[in-house]
Design a protein around this motif. Sequence first.
Motif, short mmCIF file in Angstrom:
data_model
loop_
_atom_site.label_atom_id
_atom_site.label_comp_id
_atom_site.label_asym_id
_atom_site.label_seq_id
_atom_site.Cartn_x
_atom_site.Cartn_y
_atom_site.Cartn_z
N LEU A 152 23.37 16.70 35.47
CA LEU A 152 24.19 15.51 35.25
C LEU A 152 23.93 14.48 36.35
O LEU A 152 23.89 14.82 37.54
CB LEU A 152 25.68 15.87 35.24
CG LEU A 152 26.14 16.94 34.24
CD1 LEU A 152 27.66 17.09 34.30
CD2 LEU A 152 25.67 16.61 32.83
N ARG A 153 23.78 13.22 35.91
CA ARG A 153 23.60 12.10 36.85
C ARG A 153 24.56 10.98 36.47
O ARG A 153 24.89 10.83 35.29
CB ARG A 153 22.16 11.57 36.82
CG ARG A 153 21.09 12.55 37.25
CD ARG A 153 19.74 11.82 37.33
NE ARG A 153 18.65 12.68 37.74
CZ ARG A 153 17.87 13.35 36.89
NH1 ARG A 153 18.09 13.26 35.58
NH2 ARG A 153 16.89 14.11 37.35
N PRO A 154 24.98 10.17 37.44
CA PRO A 154 25.89 9.05 37.13
C PRO A 154 25.27 8.08 36.12
O PRO A 154 24.07 7.77 36.22
CB PRO A 154 26.13 8.38 38.48
CG PRO A 154 25.81 9.43 39.50
CD PRO A 154 24.72 10.26 38.89
N GLY A 155 26.06 7.60 35.19
CA GLY A 155 25.61 6.58 34.27
C GLY A 155 24.82 7.08 33.09
O GLY A 155 24.50 6.31 32.17
N GLU A 156 24.47 8.36 33.05
CA GLU A 156 23.72 8.89 31.91
C GLU A 156 24.67 9.28 30.78
O GLU A 156 25.86 9.52 30.99
CB GLU A 156 22.87 10.09 32.35
CG GLU A 156 21.75 9.72 33.29
CD GLU A 156 20.83 10.91 33.58
OE1 GLU A 156 21.20 12.05 33.22
OE2 GLU A 156 19.75 10.69 34.15
N GLU A 157 24.12 9.36 29.56
CA GLU A 157 24.93 9.75 28.41
C GLU A 157 25.44 11.18 28.57
O GLU A 157 24.87 11.98 29.31
CB GLU A 157 24.12 9.62 27.12
CG GLU A 157 23.77 8.19 26.76
CD GLU A 157 23.04 8.11 25.43
OE1 GLU A 157 22.74 9.17 24.84
OE2 GLU A 157 22.77 6.98 24.98
N GLU A 158 26.51 11.47 27.86
CA GLU A 158 27.07 12.81 27.90
C GLU A 158 26.04 13.85 27.46
O GLU A 158 25.27 13.62 26.52
CB GLU A 158 28.28 12.92 26.97
CG GLU A 158 29.51 12.15 27.40
CD GLU A 158 30.63 12.30 26.40
OE1 GLU A 158 31.77 12.55 26.83
OE2 GLU A 158 30.37 12.19 25.18
N PHE A 159 26.05 14.98 28.12
CA PHE A 159 25.32 16.14 27.60
C PHE A 159 26.25 16.82 26.60
O PHE A 159 27.41 17.12 26.92
CB PHE A 159 24.95 17.11 28.72
CG PHE A 159 24.33 18.39 28.21
CD1 PHE A 159 22.99 18.43 27.88
CD2 PHE A 159 25.10 19.52 28.03
CE1 PHE A 159 22.42 19.61 27.39
CE2 PHE A 159 24.54 20.70 27.54
CZ PHE A 159 23.20 20.74 27.22
N ILE A 160 25.76 17.06 25.40
CA ILE A 160 26.59 17.62 24.34
C ILE A 160 25.97 18.92 23.86
O ILE A 160 24.76 19.01 23.64
CB ILE A 160 26.69 16.64 23.14
CG1 ILE A 160 27.28 15.30 23.59
CG2 ILE A 160 27.52 17.24 22.01
CD1 ILE A 160 27.26 14.23 22.51
#
Length: 454
Positions: A397-405
Motif C-alpha cells: 500500500l502507498r499513499p494516493g493509490e487505488e484501493e487494493f480489493i
Amino acid sequence: MAALESVGGLALESVGGLAMHVILSKLAPNDAASVACVSRRFRTWASDDDSLWSKFCSDDFQLNSPLDPVGNPTATFKEAYGTWRDAFHMYPWPLVMRVKRCWDRLKNWFAANFPEILATLRRGASEEEINALELSLKVKLPLPTRVLYRFCDGQDLKADNLTGRVPQSLLGLIGGYSFYDHQVNVFLLPLEQIVEETKDYIQQLGLLNGRPKYIVVAASCTYREKTFFLNCRSGQLHVGTRNLLTDGAMIPCVPGSLISLLNDRKGSQVQDALLLWLEEHCRRLESGIIKVRQDGELRGINLFPELPPLCCTAITNGVKVRASAVFVPEGSNLEDEDEKYLFAYSVRMSLSPEGCIISGMNFGSCQLYWRHWVICIGDAVVDNVNGEAVIGKFPLLRPGEEEFIYESCTFLSSLPGSIEGCFTFVPGRLADPSSSPFEAQVARFPLLLPDYIF
C-alpha cells in the motif's frame, strides 16, 4: 358540472384568464378536460391553454417537452398528454405513473454514472407483444410487470454475453459480484428471451413442471448461472439456489407481505415483486449503497455494499480497511446442514495520504504479511483463520493509490453471522522493513439474509 354551467359558470365567466389558470391548475387532468365542455370560454381556458397541459405532463410524466410514449415530438402538451392516456388507458393510472418514475430514476442514474448501459435498454413492448408472450407461455402477467415492459422491453443481449465465457462487458442493469472464478452479472431479459429461456427450463430441464405460472425474467449472462423467476400467479420473484438444476430449489426475493395484485382501479397499491425489486435496486443506486466498479478492463454495477451498516470501516495507523458481504443464493443449499448459506465478502484496503503512521513516524508504504479472521454465528465462533497473504497476494500500500480489493467467500450453517479480524502489516516492504509489524483492524461486518435478494 350542470351546477357549474348554470350557476357558478356564469360567475366564473367574469374571472380573468390568469385567475382561471390558477384554478384549473389545481384540478386533475380529467376534471380540466370536463371543464372544457361547459362553454366556449371554458374550452378556451381548459383546452387551449397549453401551459396548463405542460404542468399536467410534468406532474404525471416528468416531461419537459411534448413527447409521446415512444419519444416522438407532438405539436402541443395537450396532444402529448392524450397520446399517453390512449396508450395506457387499460391500466390503473397511479400504477402507470409509478412505473414511469421507476424507469426515469434508473435511466437518470445510468446517464450520470454508467451511460454505457443505456444503449442496452430496449424500447417498450407493445400490448400485442405482451399478449403473444402470455399466449405462448400460457400465463397471465401481473399488471405491474406488464406496465414495466410497456416502458422498457428488458435489455439487448450481445452475442459475446451468451457464449458462456467471461463477458466482454458487465452491462447487466442489476449488476453482480465476483470472487475467485465465480462471476455473475444480471440482465433484465427481453420478452423474446423470456419465452426462450422459460421454454428451455420447461422442455429440456423439466424444472418448471408443476410450476406452470413461473417465467424467467432475469439472469446472469456469464458462465455462472443465476436465474430469477417470476410467479405470475402470486407476483413473487424467486431466485434459483445451488439445487436449481437438480430439484428446482428457489427462494423468494421480496417480502411477500408487500405484494398486492388486487386492482382497486386507483392502482395505488398494485405492486408485484418485480416492480418492488426494481424500485429497491434504484434506491440502493441513488443512495450510494451500491456503485459502479472498475474490474480490470470491465466496468459494472457491483452489489457489495459501500455504506454502513452493511459496509464497515476501520482505520489503524493510516491503513483504512472497508469490508462488506453479499448473500450468494446460486451457491447456497438450504437443505445442507453445513453449506446452507454462501456469502461472498469484499475487503478494500488503502493507505492515507500521510502514509503509515506509527508512534508519530510516517512511512511511505506498508505491506501485508498475515491475516486473521474470526467468523461467527451469533456470538459463537465457528471458524478462526490464520495464514499468510490474502488470496496468495502480499499487497503493498502507498499513499494516493487505488484501493487494493480482494474477494473471498464462506459458508454458514445458520444466521445471523459476522466476520472480523485483522491484517498484519510491515512498514516499508517485507523484504526491507522500516519498523516493527502492526495489526490493522477489520471491523466486524454482518452476514445476513437480506429482505431483498439480488
